[in-house]
Write an enzyme that holds these catalytic residues in place. Sequence first.
Site, short mmCIF file in Angstrom:
data_model
loop_
_atom_site.label_atom_id
_atom_site.label_comp_id
_atom_site.label_asym_id
_atom_site.label_seq_id
_atom_site.Cartn_x
_atom_site.Cartn_y
_atom_site.Cartn_z
CB CYS A 1 -1.00 -0.04 1.15
SG CYS A 1 -2.38 1.11 0.93
CG HIS B 1 -4.25 -3.64 2.25
ND1 HIS B 1 -3.41 -3.25 3.27
CD2 HIS B 1 -4.82 -2.51 1.78
CE1 HIS B 1 -3.48 -1.93 3.41
NE2 HIS B 1 -4.32 -1.47 2.51
CD GLU C 1 -2.57 -6.67 4.73
OE1 GLU C 1 -2.87 -5.51 5.08
OE2 GLU C 1 -1.85 -6.92 3.75
#
Length: 212
Positions: free
Chosen positions: A87, A192, A194
């Site tokens: 990011c 992202h 994750e």
Amino acid sequence: MLTAIIDYESGNLHSAHKAFERMARETDAGEVVVTADADVVARADRLVLPGDGAFPSCMASLKGKSGIYAAMVEAVEQKGRPFLGICVGMQLMATWGREYEDTQGLDWIAGEVTKITPSDPTFKVPHMGWNDLVIDHPHPVFDGIATGDHTYFVHSFHMVVANPEQRLAHVDYAGDVTAVIGRDTMLGMQFHPEKSQAIGLRMIANFLNWRP
């Protein structure tokens, strides 16, 4: 093997740590730590720089952490340690950030970070939610990943890369938006991983086992 997720008070460290820790365990890729210790950054085998917020404040915070900035730059530029920016952590790899004020970046990937301006005014900014990756250039981080796979984005600014060879993937949001950048031992993901479910976890595992 030691992977250090750099804590400079920017980014969702908890979810990133859990995702990297899980994939390191599943792929036998060693230990993952969240650290604000320059010595740990200096000896880590690979580095992850997350980031949430504005480019100027994130860069100021990174440079303000005692020894971390210098240790990270030395590890990547001189020791060739694999690096992943996520990011705003990816955006900091650019030459310049144009958010609020002109701010010099790491200049690892030539280009600048500018506001997203979709050609269709019905497309809202920030660019938020799932979008389809378009892979521009092959890379080991894409092992098991294909054009059309979805990843999760939350951002209002994006990187315009000077060298098209260093834009590894993009998405269409009423115009091209850079999604993955890279050269040498450096990688960046605008989304992202994750938060990107199986696709994101696969890319994390690929990074952890990448041997540039």
